[in-house]
Write an enzyme that holds these catalytic residues in place. Structure first.
Site, PDB file in Angstrom:
ATOM      1  N   ASP A  11       0.858  -1.202   0.000  1.00  0.00           N
ATOM      2  CA  ASP A  11       0.000   0.000   0.000  1.00  0.00           C
ATOM      3  C   ASP A  11       0.898   1.257   0.000  1.00  0.00           C
ATOM      4  OD1 ASP A  11      -0.829   0.489   3.552  1.00  0.00           O
ATOM      5  OD2 ASP A  11       0.920  -0.447   2.625  1.00  0.00           O
ATOM      6  N   ASP A  16       6.696   1.133   1.917  1.00  0.00           N
ATOM      7  CA  ASP A  16       6.389   0.163   0.854  1.00  0.00           C
ATOM      8  C   ASP A  16       7.254   0.439  -0.380  1.00  0.00           C
ATOM      9  OD1 ASP A  16       3.762   1.015   2.338  1.00  0.00           O
ATOM     10  OD2 ASP A  16       3.392  -1.023   1.660  1.00  0.00           O
ATOM     11  N   ASN A  40      -2.518   2.717   3.458  1.00  0.00           N
ATOM     12  CA  ASN A  40      -1.963   4.055   3.702  1.00  0.00           C
ATOM     13  C   ASN A  40      -2.764   5.140   2.979  1.00  0.00           C
ATOM     14  OD1 ASN A  40       0.220   3.426   5.396  1.00  0.00           O
ATOM     15  ND2 ASN A  40       1.389   2.692   3.631  1.00  0.00           N
ATOM     16  N   THR A 124       3.006  -6.037   2.760  1.00  0.00           N
ATOM     17  CA  THR A 124       3.445  -4.880   3.546  1.00  0.00           C
ATOM     18  C   THR A 124       2.302  -3.882   3.745  1.00  0.00           C
ATOM     19  OG1 THR A 124       4.223  -3.680   1.584  1.00  0.00           O
ATOM     20  CG2 THR A 124       5.817  -5.107   2.724  1.00  0.00           C
ATOM     21  N   PHE A 165      -1.100  -0.729  12.504  1.00  0.00           N
ATOM     22  CA  PHE A 165      -1.995  -0.247  11.448  1.00  0.00           C
ATOM     23  C   PHE A 165      -2.445  -1.339  10.469  1.00  0.00           C
ATOM     24  CE2 PHE A 165      -3.924   2.790   8.668  1.00  0.00           C
ATOM     25  CZ  PHE A 165      -3.692   2.320   7.390  1.00  0.00           C
ATOM     26  N   ASN A 166      -1.505  -2.099   9.883  1.00  0.00           N
ATOM     27  CA  ASN A 166      -1.886  -3.077   8.848  1.00  0.00           C
ATOM     28  C   ASN A 166      -2.885  -4.109   9.378  1.00  0.00           C
ATOM     29  OD1 ASN A 166      -0.314  -1.975   6.815  1.00  0.00           O
ATOM     30  ND2 ASN A 166       1.465  -3.245   7.287  1.00  0.00           N
ATOM     31  N   HIS A 239       9.600   0.348   8.177  1.00  0.00           N
ATOM     32  CA  HIS A 239       8.989  -0.947   8.468  1.00  0.00           C
ATOM     33  C   HIS A 239       9.111  -1.961   7.324  1.00  0.00           C
ATOM     34  CE1 HIS A 239       6.814   1.149  11.750  1.00  0.00           C
ATOM     35  NE2 HIS A 239       6.480   2.051  10.861  1.00  0.00           N
ATOM     36  N   ASP A 240       8.546  -1.630   6.168  1.00  0.00           N
ATOM     37  CA  ASP A 240       8.227  -2.645   5.164  1.00  0.00           C
ATOM     38  C   ASP A 240       9.393  -3.394   4.530  1.00  0.00           C
ATOM     39  OD1 ASP A 240       5.353  -0.750   3.976  1.00  0.00           O
ATOM     40  OD2 ASP A 240       5.559  -2.200   5.600  1.00  0.00           O
TER      41      ASP A 240
HETATM   42  O1  RIB Z   1       2.381   0.106  10.824  1.00  0.00           O
HETATM   43  C1  RIB Z   1       3.257   0.290   9.748  1.00  0.00           C
HETATM   44  C2  RIB Z   1       2.675  -0.279   8.493  1.00  0.00           C
HETATM   45  O2  RIB Z   1       1.476   0.409   8.149  1.00  0.00           O
HETATM   46  C3  RIB Z   1       3.597  -0.089   7.276  1.00  0.00           C
HETATM   47  O3  RIB Z   1       3.380  -1.130   6.370  1.00  0.00           O
HETATM   48  C4  RIB Z   1       3.125   1.197   6.701  1.00  0.00           C
HETATM   49  O4  RIB Z   1       3.423   1.319   5.300  1.00  0.00           O
HETATM   50  C5  RIB Z   1       1.649   1.090   6.909  1.00  0.00           C
HETATM   51  O5  RIB Z   1       1.130   0.284   5.845  1.00  0.00           O
HETATM   52 CA    CA Z   2       2.769  -0.580   4.077  1.00  0.00          CA
END
Ligand code: RIB
Ligand code: CA
Length: 311
Positions: A11, A16, A40, A124, A165-166, A239-240
């Protein structure tokens, strides 16, 4: 060793975008294709961003648009972190190729069918497309080697106090994946909050001095500002790309194979991943959870990919 064939479901999203570049430019990975998922940003924004990152980094793989909402129909954008376009901070080139006409989930199925080897799914963003693939194409499960997902946390969350979040975006999809019986690796906040873009890393990124590195630096500077504004983190966590890095070099993280469940009903905890580090529940272990990062090893492969993308 032959490269690992993967499909990246994402996303884009600042981190990403970096995962796309690492997947496309590391020789240990064969990026078969990209599917997009609402997260996102709304689906048309994250899909446009995926095409623009492909144009920037000359990534030439099939891209298809996937789910525009969670399994239960939820839509939410993380514009406080990623901005109005879901990838604010630097101008990106126009797309150089069209989207595939098929849905992202059907692209996953098509690529899995055509690949002579078992395929690793790397997610991701929210796990909606992955869950839909598992439900719609049960006959292809045996062609999946591994699912690596960036999401969840063994401690606190970032979208709510306890949910990352994801996973928060689509807890039901996460539950489908956790119950799939497939080899799973979870790249949660515990490890991604060690993958910080420090001042030294920014300096190394900018020293690459290519159009790609300059654009990515602009994007990451935006990401750094929003992350500091929202989470008081002077150095933002990338993160990703870790979800790709663990496939490149398994020594890049230290993991534990434990039971992971997802909370679907908690009034205050829906979307939380319940990671049983010390096996207090006695539930069967089902996920390889990354907990520690080899910072130097990760950034060496990440910066190398950015450099290659710009040459
Ligand atoms: O919490 C971080 C994740 O949520 C990452 O993948 C960021 O790109 C969002 O998608
Ligand atoms: Ca992401």
């Amino acid at each position: 060793m032959s490269p690992t064939p993967i499909i990246l479901d994402c996303d884009p999203g600042h981190d990403d975008a970096m995962a796309m570049i690492l997947a496309a430019y590391n020789p240990n990975i064969e990026l078969l294709g990209i599917s997009t998922v609402s997260g996102n940003g709304i689906i048309n924004k994250v899909t446009e961003n995926a095409l623009r990152v492909c144009a920037l980094a000359k990534i030439n793989v099939p891209v298809a648009q996937g789910a525009g909402a969670s399994l239960l129909g939820a839509v939410e954008a993380a514009s406080d972190i990623h901005g109005e376009t879901a990838l604010d901070g630097a101008p990106l080139p126009a797309p150089t190729f069209e989207l595939q006409k098929m849905h992202g989930v059907d692209l996953i199925a098509d690529l899995v069918r055509k690949c002579p080897e078992k395929v690793t799914l790397v997610a991701t963003g929210p796990l909606t497309n992955i869950a839909l693939f598992l439900k719609m194409y049960p006959e292809l499960r045996e062609r999946i080697a591994h699912i690596v997902f960036m999401g969840g946390s063994a401690s606190r969350g970032n979208r709510t106090p306890y949910a990352e979040f994801n996973i928060w975006m689509d807890p039901e999809a996460c539950d489908v994946v956790l119950k799939s019986g497939l080899p799973l690796t979870m790249i949660g906040l515990d490890v991604t909050h060690q993958a910080l873009i420090t001042k030294e890393i920014f300096a190394k990124l900018e020293a690459l001095d290519t159009e790609v590195s300059r654009t990515l630096s602009g994007l990451m500077r935006f990401f750094a500002k929003t992350y500091n504004d929202v989470f008081e983190m002077p150095d933002p966590p990338l993160h990703d790309p870790l979800a790709v890095a663990v496939l490149i070099d398994s020594a890049v993280t230290k993991n534990r194979f434990v039971n992971v469940e997802v909370e679907l009903n908690g009034t205050h905890t829906r979307g939380a991943t319940v990671v049983d580090i010390y096996n207090r529940t006695g539930y069967k272990a089902n996920v390889n959870v990354a907990l520690e990062l080899d910072f130097d090893r990760f950034w060496e492969m990440m910066l190398d990919a950015v450099d290659k993308a710009g040459r």
